[in-house]
Design an enzyme around this catalytic site. Structure first.
Site, PDB file in Angstrom:
ATOM      1  N   ASP A 102       0.800  -1.221  -0.024  1.00 47.55           N
ATOM      2  CA  ASP A 102       0.180   0.115  -0.047  1.00 47.55           C
ATOM      3  C   ASP A 102       0.908   1.151   0.127  1.00 47.55           C
ATOM      4  OD1 ASP A 102      -2.921   1.248   0.551  1.00 47.55           O
ATOM      5  OD2 ASP A 102      -1.719   1.938   2.220  1.00 47.55           O
TER       6      ASP A 102
ATOM      7  N   GLU B 187       1.458  -0.506  -5.038  1.00 47.39           N
ATOM      8  CA  GLU B 187       0.396   0.512  -5.320  1.00 47.39           C
ATOM      9  C   GLU B 187       0.912   1.700  -5.288  1.00 47.39           C
ATOM     10  OE1 GLU B 187      -3.355   2.597  -3.537  1.00 47.39           O
ATOM     11  OE2 GLU B 187      -1.613   2.069  -2.312  1.00 47.39           O
TER      12      GLU B 187
END
Length: 534
Positions: free
Chosen positions: A215, A274
């Protein structure tokens, strides 16, 4: 003659090692709280996922990616982690996580879990000690304020969720949070932060997971001195320019260290970034041979339904990742964006385009990510009551649009029950009545359904040697139509609102809509895609 083609889904044993399995893998994203509820509390959980793994096998996925299930106050759907080594009781137990991984491996599915390294929860023991003035404060980004008595934030950075990216602590100092105030950013210049995440990765690798989705992989390092940006509405600049808090070159040293850690384990463990970057070339830096294995292709995800733009995006993506020897990833939806059925116009038109986009995407070279429910053709739920929304951006201003809850509504499994088979109780977000006809049970066996289209496409993708990893060549096509060839295979995509006549490319294998063809030509339906064998 007119023909609409599908093939029966084939349950295949894909166990056993595959060298570079991730280069052409189809990875299915599960938003944990919205996939399947195993304990009847209206919220999805790990036992529910385990029970529904056969659906992924029948679909033809190679791996499952799970959003965070760690101990969390749930200020941002689990992306505010209080303990990285514990499963939140909302989702089960550590034993349930172990059982899920083992069952997935028994079925031949790999498991990728989220890791959230840019920030912790404000309830993490480190941050609670930091607020109390302990030495843990050095692990976060605390700074004195500006102006009289330090009443102003240290700089002009804005939260991605809206408002200032700084919150003042009781003792007068400010702490940085690029997302919600409950998500304080870590200082990755501190060696204890780096050592802790090495340990966290090892914990889950030792449990048996096959990799990590990282993330905010572009966010851990901030520019020296934390300089002002001098512009407002900064969330709109993400992915279009380098910002002092995103896509700094220093993140690559972190990723190189993680790649070495992953390579020390057997079984080709992987990491996918990401990462929002302002260009395909910047994004490709994350997937150099000594860094991460994949990066999400947000340029493709945000591309409009336009043949020229789609071709440009595909070309730029393949060129950038090809230059560093990495595969390209393709994704149409995820838990942070409006579902592509709705983005493409909604209703019958949106579904028609979404089905065509799926065939186009699954035929491209590289790896594909599917978001739960897209195989059912689910649209965005846009009429949720305000009081039920949980997206933190919904309650703030000038950040993300704040409507991410609409793509997170629990998916339907059956045509009846209080949650259409999601669980025994009403779901945490209400499902539209129309979803009973979109359920897995309703679509299974219907040769015209979106579910069977996906099953057929993934079966062919596995069976045809020309699909998956490799190369492609564009073919001549009328304006508004895209056609490309791969070994023994051609894909055509008609983005126009009317039928288009083409020379017959080959033998039709699969189509998203009814296609007419004779011995010399084919009539491509409006907004459709066709796979051809040559």
């Amino acid at each position: 003659m007119t023909q609409e083609l599908t093939t029966a889904a084939v349950a295949e044993d894909h166990t056993g090692p595959r060298t570079g399995w991730w280069r052409d893998a189809v990875i299915y994203q599960v938003y944990v709280r919205s996939f399947a509820d195993g304990d009847g509390d209206g919220i999805g959980d790990l036992p529910g996922i385990r029970a529904r793994l056969p659906h992924l096998l029948d679909l033809g996925a190679d791996a499952v990616w799970l959003t965070p299930f760690y101990l969390s106050p749930q200020a941002d759907g689990g992306y505010d982690v209080a303990d990285y080594r514990t499963v939140d009781p909302l989702f089960g137990s550590l034993s349930d996580a172990d059982d899920l991984v083992r069952e997935a491996h028994r079925l031949g599915l790999r498991v990728i879990v989220d890791i959230v390294p840019n920030h912790t929860s404000d309830q993490h023991p480190w941050f609670r000690a930091a607020l109390a003035g302990g030495p843990e404060r050095a692990r976060y980004l605390f700074r004195p304020g500006k102006g009289a008595e330090g009443r102003l934030p240290p700089n002009d950075w804005e939260s991605v969720f809206g408002g200032p990216a700084w919150t003042r602590a009781p003792d007068g100092e400010w702490y940085l949070h690029l997302f919600a105030p409950e998500q304080p950013d870590l200082d990755w210049d501190h060696p204890e932060v780096r050592a802790e995440f090495d340990s966290v990765l090892r914990f889950w690798l030792d449990l048996g997971v096959d990799g990590f989705r990282i993330d905010v992989a572009h966010g851990m390092v901030k520019a020296a001195g934390l300089p002002d940006i001098g512009a407002s509405e900064q969330a709109k600049l993400i992915g279009s320019q380098v910002l002092p808090f995103f896509d700094q070159d220093g993140v690559h040293e972190i990723h190189r260290g993680w790649r070495a850690l992953l390579d020390s384990y057997d079984g080709e463990r992987i990491a996918v970034a990401e990462a929002w970057a302002p260009s395909p070339e910047r994004l490709a830096l994350y997937v150099r041979p000594d860094e991460l294995h994949q990066a999400f292709n947000f340029q493709f995800l945000t591309c409009d339904w336009d043949a020229e733009r789609m071709r440009e995006t595909v070309d730029a993506s393949l060129a950038a990742t090809g230059a560093v020897g990495a595969p390209t990833t393709w994704v149409l939806s995820n838990h942070d964006v409006v579902r592509h059925v709705t983005r493409y116009g909604g209703g019958e038109q949106g579904l028609r385009r979404a089905r065509a986009a799926a065939l186009f995407t699954l035929a491209l070279p590289g790896s594909a990510y599917l978001y739960q429910g897209e195989e059912l053709g689910l649209p965005e739920v846009s009429d949720l009551p305000d009081e039920l929304r949980q997206d933190p951006a919904f309650h703030r201003a000038a950040g993300q649009d704040g409507f991410r809850d609409g793509c997170r509504v629990p998916i339907p499994w059956t045509a009846d029950g209080p949650s259409y088979g999601f669980g025994e109780a009403a779901p945490w977000l209400p499902q539209p009545d129309s979803w009973r006809g979109l359920s897995v049970a309703s679509q299974s066996g219907d040769p015209h359904s979106t579910l069977e289209l996906y099953r057929a496409a993934l079966t062919l993708r596995r069976e045809l040697p020309g699909l998956g990893d490799g190369t492609m060549d564009w073919l001549p096509a009328p304006r508004g139509v895209l056609a490309f060839a791969r070994p023994g295979f051609v894909c055509t995509l008609n983005t126009l609102g009317h039928d288009v006549q083409l020379p017959l490319p080959g033998r039709p294998l699969l189509t998203s809509g009814a296609v007419e063809f004779d011995g010399t030509s084919a009539l491509l339906p409006a907004e459709s895609a066709v796979w051809w064998a040559i």
